[in-house]
Design a protein around this motif. Sequence first.
Motif, PDB file in Angstrom:
ATOM      1  N   PHE A  56      29.255  40.519  45.664  1.00  0.00           N
ATOM      2  CA  PHE A  56      30.432  40.466  46.531  1.00  0.00           C
ATOM      3  C   PHE A  56      31.420  39.490  45.902  1.00  0.00           C
ATOM      4  O   PHE A  56      31.099  38.331  45.674  1.00  0.00           O
ATOM      5  N   LEU A  57      32.619  39.982  45.618  1.00  0.00           N
ATOM      6  CA  LEU A  57      33.681  39.173  45.034  1.00  0.00           C
ATOM      7  C   LEU A  57      34.747  38.911  46.084  1.00  0.00           C
ATOM      8  O   LEU A  57      35.306  39.859  46.659  1.00  0.00           O
ATOM      9  N   LEU A  58      35.019  37.644  46.346  1.00  0.00           N
ATOM     10  CA  LEU A  58      36.109  37.261  47.242  1.00  0.00           C
ATOM     11  C   LEU A  58      37.244  36.711  46.384  1.00  0.00           C
ATOM     12  O   LEU A  58      37.089  35.676  45.721  1.00  0.00           O
ATOM     13  N   TYR A  59      38.371  37.411  46.375  1.00  0.00           N
ATOM     14  CA  TYR A  59      39.513  36.970  45.578  1.00  0.00           C
ATOM     15  C   TYR A  59      40.227  35.839  46.314  1.00  0.00           C
ATOM     16  O   TYR A  59      40.671  35.993  47.449  1.00  0.00           O
ATOM     17  N   LEU A  60      40.345  34.695  45.644  1.00  0.00           N
ATOM     18  CA  LEU A  60      40.895  33.500  46.274  1.00  0.00           C
ATOM     19  C   LEU A  60      42.388  33.339  46.040  1.00  0.00           C
ATOM     20  O   LEU A  60      43.029  32.533  46.723  1.00  0.00           O
ATOM     21  N   THR A  61      42.935  34.073  45.076  1.00  0.00           N
ATOM     22  CA  THR A  61      44.376  34.009  44.791  1.00  0.00           C
ATOM     23  C   THR A  61      44.880  35.399  44.422  1.00  0.00           C
ATOM     24  O   THR A  61      44.100  36.272  44.014  1.00  0.00           O
ATOM     25  N   ASP A  62      46.180  35.582  44.547  1.00  0.00           N
ATOM     26  CA  ASP A  62      46.828  36.742  43.945  1.00  0.00           C
ATOM     27  C   ASP A  62      46.922  36.506  42.437  1.00  0.00           C
ATOM     28  O   ASP A  62      46.896  35.365  41.971  1.00  0.00           O
ATOM     29  N   VAL A  63      47.040  37.573  41.667  1.00  0.00           N
ATOM     30  CA  VAL A  63      47.272  37.475  40.226  1.00  0.00           C
ATOM     31  C   VAL A  63      48.535  38.275  39.922  1.00  0.00           C
ATOM     32  O   VAL A  63      48.621  39.454  40.274  1.00  0.00           O
ATOM     33  N   GLU A  64      49.498  37.621  39.292  1.00  0.00           N
ATOM     34  CA  GLU A  64      50.782  38.286  39.047  1.00  0.00           C
ATOM     35  C   GLU A  64      50.620  39.512  38.158  1.00  0.00           C
ATOM     36  O   GLU A  64      51.218  40.560  38.400  1.00  0.00           O
ATOM     37  N   GLU A  65      49.804  39.385  37.108  1.00  0.00           N
ATOM     38  CA  GLU A  65      49.596  40.527  36.211  1.00  0.00           C
ATOM     39  C   GLU A  65      48.250  40.381  35.513  1.00  0.00           C
ATOM     40  O   GLU A  65      47.881  39.299  35.055  1.00  0.00           O
ATOM     41  N   GLY A  66      47.511  41.493  35.429  1.00  0.00           N
ATOM     42  CA  GLY A  66      46.201  41.481  34.796  1.00  0.00           C
ATOM     43  C   GLY A  66      45.128  40.948  35.728  1.00  0.00           C
ATOM     44  O   GLY A  66      45.331  40.785  36.931  1.00  0.00           O
ATOM     45  N   GLY A  67      43.948  40.681  35.173  1.00  0.00           N
ATOM     46  CA  GLY A  67      42.859  40.103  35.947  1.00  0.00           C
ATOM     47  C   GLY A  67      42.110  41.075  36.830  1.00  0.00           C
ATOM     48  O   GLY A  67      41.299  40.658  37.674  1.00  0.00           O
ATOM     49  N   GLU A  68      42.330  42.370  36.665  1.00  0.00           N
ATOM     50  CA  GLU A  68      41.648  43.338  37.526  1.00  0.00           C
ATOM     51  C   GLU A  68      40.133  43.342  37.276  1.00  0.00           C
ATOM     52  O   GLU A  68      39.670  43.088  36.162  1.00  0.00           O
ATOM     53  N   THR A  69      39.386  43.642  38.308  1.00  0.00           N
ATOM     54  CA  THR A  69      37.965  43.957  38.148  1.00  0.00           C
ATOM     55  C   THR A  69      37.882  45.433  37.806  1.00  0.00           C
ATOM     56  O   THR A  69      38.426  46.273  38.523  1.00  0.00           O
ATOM     57  N   MET A  70      37.229  45.749  36.704  1.00  0.00           N
ATOM     58  CA  MET A  70      37.240  47.151  36.249  1.00  0.00           C
ATOM     59  C   MET A  70      35.838  47.700  36.102  1.00  0.00           C
ATOM     60  O   MET A  70      34.891  46.981  35.783  1.00  0.00           O
ATOM     61  N   PHE A  71      35.727  49.007  36.371  1.00  0.00           N
ATOM     62  CA  PHE A  71      34.479  49.748  36.247  1.00  0.00           C
ATOM     63  C   PHE A  71      34.709  50.888  35.254  1.00  0.00           C
ATOM     64  O   PHE A  71      35.132  51.986  35.644  1.00  0.00           O
TER      65      PHE A  71
END
Length: 293
Positions: free
Chosen positions: A205-220
Amino acid sequence: MKAKSGKSNWSLRSKLGLPALIFVLCLFCFLAGFFGSSLLSQDVDDDRPRSRLLQSASDGTEFDLMSSGENGDASISSIPFQVLSWRPRALYFPKFATAEQCQSIVNMAKPKLRPSTLALRKGETAENTKGIRTSSGVFFSASEDESGILGVIEEKIARATMIPRTHGEAYNILRYEIGQKYNSHYDAFKPSEYGPQKSQRVASFLLYLTDVEEGGETMFPFENGSNMDGTYNYQACVGLKVKPRQGDGLLFYSVFPNGTIDPTSLHGSCPVIKGQKWVATKWIRDQTQDDYS
């Protein structure tokens, strides 16, 4: 008698007209059926036992509750989610935590960050795996958090996954700066590569703590069987991508219900292009953790 009756009927049809007569007969049948069914329905309702209802505070919906067990709940819980994929099983939970909760976790972790490490397979070293994972992080258990926020989130994760809190590892709170990433990998451990395991990671379980302006996606990259022809290099940011948004949660399962590893659960973190990515990861195992507190 028959001749007289026929003459009388003919006289009535002559006065009303055939279409009007048909309408009157249809109306009579409809009214008779309506009142008859209403009386029958009322009799049935009177014999039905009254249900115990609870009204939800959120949307006014009424629920017919069951009697809960000793360690169950006497109320309805509602945690909105969206199924992102069935291969792998991945679910998205919007607004899982508040902005205040997320910022509190960031503030808690920031002074204790250290370069992230890897669980090494047989034959691997820190030197020859350098560059696979370039974030900073720290492990934090709910018992170490005096604010109680991690405990609240942990309880909510348990409800969302239906796996008890005692099966969870400590949170791994991570920060990704510009250019930092995590190449595609599995969270589950293959005993043939990592040696015997006391328990297996079944979900993350991933809880995102901030927005990311660009990039940083979790990818499958292997989502729905894509890129599984043997040519994928474990670095390309392809496939199903989940953009980090503050307070949102992502749950995915690393194993099938029979306990075998799901090959489509391969995942990674795309490089951050602009901004910072903060995420709290909760790995969940199939056995109670000895060090859970």
